[in-house]
Design a protein around this motif. Structure first.
Motif, PDB file in Angstrom:
ATOM      1  N   THR A 218      32.049  56.336  55.901  1.00  0.00           N
ATOM      2  CA  THR A 218      31.990  55.912  54.490  1.00  0.00           C
ATOM      3  C   THR A 218      33.376  55.996  53.862  1.00  0.00           C
ATOM      4  OG1 THR A 218      31.389  58.184  53.870  1.00  0.00           O
ATOM      5  CG2 THR A 218      29.592  56.638  54.236  1.00  0.00           C
ATOM      6  N   PRO A 219      33.627  55.204  52.827  1.00  0.00           N
ATOM      7  CA  PRO A 219      32.723  54.170  52.312  1.00  0.00           C
ATOM      8  C   PRO A 219      32.637  52.986  53.274  1.00  0.00           C
ATOM      9  CG  PRO A 219      34.822  54.033  51.185  1.00  0.00           C
ATOM     10  CD  PRO A 219      34.892  55.250  52.056  1.00  0.00           C
ATOM     11  N   LYS A 220      31.441  52.414  53.380  1.00  0.00           N
ATOM     12  CA  LYS A 220      31.256  51.295  54.308  1.00  0.00           C
ATOM     13  C   LYS A 220      32.146  50.129  53.913  1.00  0.00           C
ATOM     14  CE  LYS A 220      27.053  50.197  55.595  1.00  0.00           C
ATOM     15  NZ  LYS A 220      25.676  49.626  55.588  1.00  0.00           N
ATOM     16  N   TYR A 221      32.207  49.844  52.598  1.00  0.00           N
ATOM     17  CA  TYR A 221      33.035  48.749  52.092  1.00  0.00           C
ATOM     18  C   TYR A 221      34.088  49.296  51.141  1.00  0.00           C
ATOM     19  CZ  TYR A 221      29.516  45.536  53.907  1.00  0.00           C
ATOM     20  OH  TYR A 221      28.667  44.847  54.742  1.00  0.00           O
ATOM     21  N   LEU A 222      35.274  48.764  51.238  1.00  0.00           N
ATOM     22  CA  LEU A 222      36.361  49.107  50.327  1.00  0.00           C
ATOM     23  C   LEU A 222      36.926  47.789  49.807  1.00  0.00           C
ATOM     24  CD1 LEU A 222      38.060  51.461  49.198  1.00  0.00           C
ATOM     25  CD2 LEU A 222      39.630  51.125  51.116  1.00  0.00           C
ATOM     26  N   ASN A 223      36.931  47.627  48.495  1.00  0.00           N
ATOM     27  CA  ASN A 223      37.344  46.352  47.908  1.00  0.00           C
ATOM     28  C   ASN A 223      38.579  46.508  47.036  1.00  0.00           C
ATOM     29  OD1 ASN A 223      34.964  45.070  48.960  1.00  0.00           O
ATOM     30  ND2 ASN A 223      33.817  45.952  47.251  1.00  0.00           N
ATOM     31  N   THR A 224      39.312  45.423  46.903  1.00  0.00           N
ATOM     32  CA  THR A 224      40.408  45.385  45.948  1.00  0.00           C
ATOM     33  C   THR A 224      39.859  45.619  44.547  1.00  0.00           C
ATOM     34  OG1 THR A 224      41.614  43.774  47.308  1.00  0.00           O
ATOM     35  CG2 THR A 224      42.271  43.955  45.006  1.00  0.00           C
ATOM     36  N   ALA A 225      40.536  46.453  43.785  1.00  0.00           N
ATOM     37  CA  ALA A 225      40.102  46.693  42.405  1.00  0.00           C
ATOM     38  C   ALA A 225      40.279  45.416  41.583  1.00  0.00           C
ATOM     39  CB  ALA A 225      40.925  47.824  41.794  1.00  0.00           C
ATOM     40  N   GLU A 226      39.427  45.237  40.572  1.00  0.00           N
ATOM     41  CA  GLU A 226      39.539  44.051  39.733  1.00  0.00           C
ATOM     42  C   GLU A 226      40.828  44.086  38.917  1.00  0.00           C
ATOM     43  OE1 GLU A 226      36.360  42.419  37.623  1.00  0.00           O
ATOM     44  OE2 GLU A 226      34.813  42.983  39.077  1.00  0.00           O
ATOM     45  N   THR A 227      41.427  42.921  38.775  1.00  0.00           N
ATOM     46  CA  THR A 227      42.687  42.778  38.058  1.00  0.00           C
ATOM     47  C   THR A 227      42.603  41.545  37.159  1.00  0.00           C
ATOM     48  OG1 THR A 227      43.623  41.380  39.794  1.00  0.00           O
ATOM     49  CG2 THR A 227      43.983  43.755  40.005  1.00  0.00           C
ATOM     50  N   GLU A 228      43.728  41.209  36.549  1.00  0.00           N
ATOM     51  CA  GLU A 228      43.802  40.009  35.703  1.00  0.00           C
ATOM     52  C   GLU A 228      43.462  38.751  36.500  1.00  0.00           C
ATOM     53  OE1 GLU A 228      47.324  37.423  33.540  1.00  0.00           O
ATOM     54  OE2 GLU A 228      47.632  39.567  33.896  1.00  0.00           O
ATOM     55  N   TRP A 229      43.824  38.726  37.778  1.00  0.00           N
ATOM     56  CA  TRP A 229      43.601  37.536  38.607  1.00  0.00           C
ATOM     57  C   TRP A 229      42.399  37.674  39.545  1.00  0.00           C
ATOM     58  CZ3 TRP A 229      48.220  40.148  38.145  1.00  0.00           C
ATOM     59  CH2 TRP A 229      48.412  41.188  39.037  1.00  0.00           C
ATOM     60  N   PHE A 230      41.808  38.865  39.602  1.00  0.00           N
ATOM     61  CA  PHE A 230      40.624  39.065  40.441  1.00  0.00           C
ATOM     62  C   PHE A 230      39.497  39.601  39.573  1.00  0.00           C
ATOM     63  CE2 PHE A 230      38.552  41.944  43.853  1.00  0.00           C
ATOM     64  CZ  PHE A 230      37.542  41.020  44.045  1.00  0.00           C
ATOM     65  N   ASN A 231      38.656  38.698  39.099  1.00  0.00           N
ATOM     66  CA  ASN A 231      37.512  39.053  38.258  1.00  0.00           C
ATOM     67  C   ASN A 231      36.258  38.532  38.947  1.00  0.00           C
ATOM     68  OD1 ASN A 231      35.432  39.034  36.294  1.00  0.00           O
ATOM     69  ND2 ASN A 231      36.934  39.041  34.641  1.00  0.00           N
ATOM     70  N   LYS A 232      35.400  39.434  39.386  1.00  0.00           N
ATOM     71  CA  LYS A 232      34.217  39.040  40.152  1.00  0.00           C
ATOM     72  C   LYS A 232      33.308  38.078  39.397  1.00  0.00           C
ATOM     73  CE  LYS A 232      33.846  43.206  43.031  1.00  0.00           C
ATOM     74  NZ  LYS A 232      33.003  44.376  43.356  1.00  0.00           N
ATOM     75  N   ARG A 233      33.302  38.172  38.076  1.00  0.00           N
ATOM     76  CA  ARG A 233      32.439  37.298  37.292  1.00  0.00           C
ATOM     77  C   ARG A 233      32.836  35.828  37.435  1.00  0.00           C
ATOM     78  NH1 ARG A 233      29.428  39.654  33.299  1.00  0.00           N
ATOM     79  NH2 ARG A 233      29.472  37.726  32.099  1.00  0.00           N
ATOM     80  N   ARG A 234      34.089  35.575  37.766  1.00  0.00           N
ATOM     81  CA  ARG A 234      34.592  34.203  37.831  1.00  0.00           C
ATOM     82  C   ARG A 234      34.709  33.688  39.263  1.00  0.00           C
ATOM     83  NH1 ARG A 234      38.441  36.431  33.914  1.00  0.00           N
ATOM     84  NH2 ARG A 234      37.721  35.912  31.818  1.00  0.00           N
ATOM     85  N   ILE A 235      34.228  34.462  40.228  1.00  0.00           N
ATOM     86  CA  ILE A 235      34.412  34.102  41.633  1.00  0.00           C
ATOM     87  C   ILE A 235      33.087  34.204  42.376  1.00  0.00           C
ATOM     88  CG2 ILE A 235      35.508  34.815  43.806  1.00  0.00           C
ATOM     89  CD1 ILE A 235      37.852  35.866  42.162  1.00  0.00           C
ATOM     90  N   LEU A 236      32.866  33.289  43.276  1.00  0.00           N
ATOM     91  CA  LEU A 236      31.766  33.385  44.230  1.00  0.00           C
ATOM     92  C   LEU A 236      32.390  33.403  45.624  1.00  0.00           C
ATOM     93  CD1 LEU A 236      29.302  30.875  42.605  1.00  0.00           C
ATOM     94  CD2 LEU A 236      28.720  33.239  43.170  1.00  0.00           C
ATOM     95  N   PHE A 237      32.147  34.464  46.360  1.00  0.00           N
ATOM     96  CA  PHE A 237      32.740  34.551  47.687  1.00  0.00           C
ATOM     97  C   PHE A 237      32.227  33.422  48.580  1.00  0.00           C
ATOM     98  CE2 PHE A 237      32.436  35.738  52.117  1.00  0.00           C
ATOM     99  CZ  PHE A 237      33.769  35.993  52.407  1.00  0.00           C
TER     100      PHE A 237
END
Length: 423
Positions: free
Chosen positions: A226-245
């Motif tokens: 663990t942790p099983k998944y480690l992700n980049t923290a959200e930033t000005e250019w990385f907003n999960k609400r605006r992206i679909l993987f």
């Protein structure tokens, strides 16, 4: 600038030949004064898509989509108005007017471009570690065990982060990237006395924005640590609400079928693509957002949510139905049997079994009603009152009175109450 912008818009509009532009996407044949073809926005075999060069407009008599050349480009290229104008301007060699940028805007733009460049270089390094080193063999074997072959690896840009605290910092440092730039991109972290690689001994999955820029990474361990998944923290250019993987890979299949399958995690989406379900994207969590719904509405008519079957996934599906319906999408909910997630199910049972799960997907509002009733106790009057109270907002979201009336009729029968008591 407003006058210059209007002049630019009119120059593009008057220069661009709507028949020529649309013909590059859709085969057209002249019939009378108009040109006709099969609509690119919904599946059809008999041409009902008309282009009128005199009015500089298009219209589909099947799906009722219509507008000018800008509207066509916006819809077919999944872009905004400015991007549509710039695309057409580039096609016809028209110079795009640039507004005067402030020093802060120029600095922020350069920083964003540098972040994109840093992430792209890191992605190439991770891929080289996966494909060209002995260190990457365990990760390759792990991916092969999940049915992920070289084609999928290349499509998604999957790589491997070495089990080292400085491999990425050292490699990108030799290429001119500073530790501070890697930290800003979320690829390195700051310790008490030195910087270190954030991702280590993980399968690395790049996350791209709608324009294809790598804005972050997801890293998955090869074992049960663990942790099983480690992700980049959200930033000005990385907003999960605006992206679909996976949107960059699934865009054309979604546009062709007018349907998207939405799962929770990127490994779910990758496994579905590996099995041949190529219209799958992931919301990267259970919080489906309005911005994501709008992205899909540009190219799809229907979405099928296939979240995990646990309580969190089912609650998220109930919320997602309302968000997708508000954006004008048809919505269905697919439930994976035996509480499995889509990744596990498709690897164990294969493509055809998963397609059956999708075929049996329940209408979104029916799912909302069923879940609401299951969460309460409708064996007594108070429970029935609570259920109706909680279901009423879903009924109010119906676009048609006929649709709402049918759901009310069925709900009244199910709860054994009079229809007039529901509204």
């Amino acid at each position: 600038m407003d006058g210059e912008f209007e002049n630019f818009k009119e120059q593009v509009r008057s220069t661009a030949d709507i028949v020529e532009v649309i013909s590059s996407y859709v085969p057209l044949k002249k019939r009378g004064q108009n040109f006709w073809g099969c609509c690119p926005f919904h599946g059809e075999k008999t041409p009902s898509f008309s282009v009128n060069p005199g009015k500089n407009m298009f219209y589909c008599f099947g799906c009722h989509e219509g507008g000018d050349i800008f509207k066509f480009i916006m819809k077919i290229e999944n872009c905004g108005f400015m991007d549509a104008m710039k695309l057409l301007a580039g096609r016809y060699g028209i110079a795009v007017p640039e507004k005067q940028k402030t020093a802060a805007e120029i600095k922020r733009e350069k920083q964003r471009e540098r972040i994109y460049d840093t992430n792209a270089t890191a992605c190439r390094f991770y891929q080289a570690c996966l494909l060209n080193t002995d260190y990457g063999k365990p990760a390759l074997n792990y991916l092969a065990g999940r049915g992920i072959d070289r084609k999928i690896i290349d499509s998604f840009g999957i790589g491997y982060a070495l089990a080292s605290f400085s491999a990425l910092l050292s490699n990108l440092g030799r290429r001119g990237y500073s530790p501070q730039e890697l930290e800003a991109a979320g690829l390195a972290a700051r310790g008490k006395s030195h910087m270190y690689d954030k991702f280590r001994n993980r399968v690395m999955i790049p996350i791209r924005d709608p324009k294809g820029h790598i804005v972050g990474f997801g890293g998955r361990v090869l074992d049960d640590s663990t942790p099983k998944y480690l992700n980049t923290a959200e930033t000005e250019w990385f907003n999960k609400r605006r992206i679909l993987f996976g949107m960059d890979v699934a865009y054309k299949p979604i546009r062709a079928t007018k349907q998207a399958v939405i799962v929770e995690g990127y490994m779910d989406a990758i496994s579905l693509h590996a099995a041949g379900i190529d219209n799958a994207v992931a919301s990267m969590g259970t919080a489906f957002a309005q911005e994501q719904a709008k992205l899909l509405k540009r190219i799809a008519d229907e979405v099928i949510f296939c979240y995990d079957s646990d309580s969190a996934g089912r609650r998220a599906s109930v919320r997602a139905v309302s968000i997708a319906r508000e954006a004008g999408l048809k919505v269905r909910i697919a439930t994976v049997p035996d509480g499995k997630d889509p990744d596990e199910f498709v690897r164990r049972h294969g493509k055809e079994a998963f397609l059956q799960v999708l075929a049996q997907a329940k209408e979104g509002i029916d799912f909302q009603i069923d879940e609401t009733i299951l969460q309460g106790d409708t064996g007594n009057l108070a429970g029935k009152v609570d259920a109706v109270s909680n279901i009423l907002p879903f009924l109010l979201e119906c676009k048609s009175e006929i649709e709402a009336a049918e759901h009310i009729r069925r709900l009244a029968q199910r709860l054994t109450i009079d229809e007039g008591l529901i509204v």
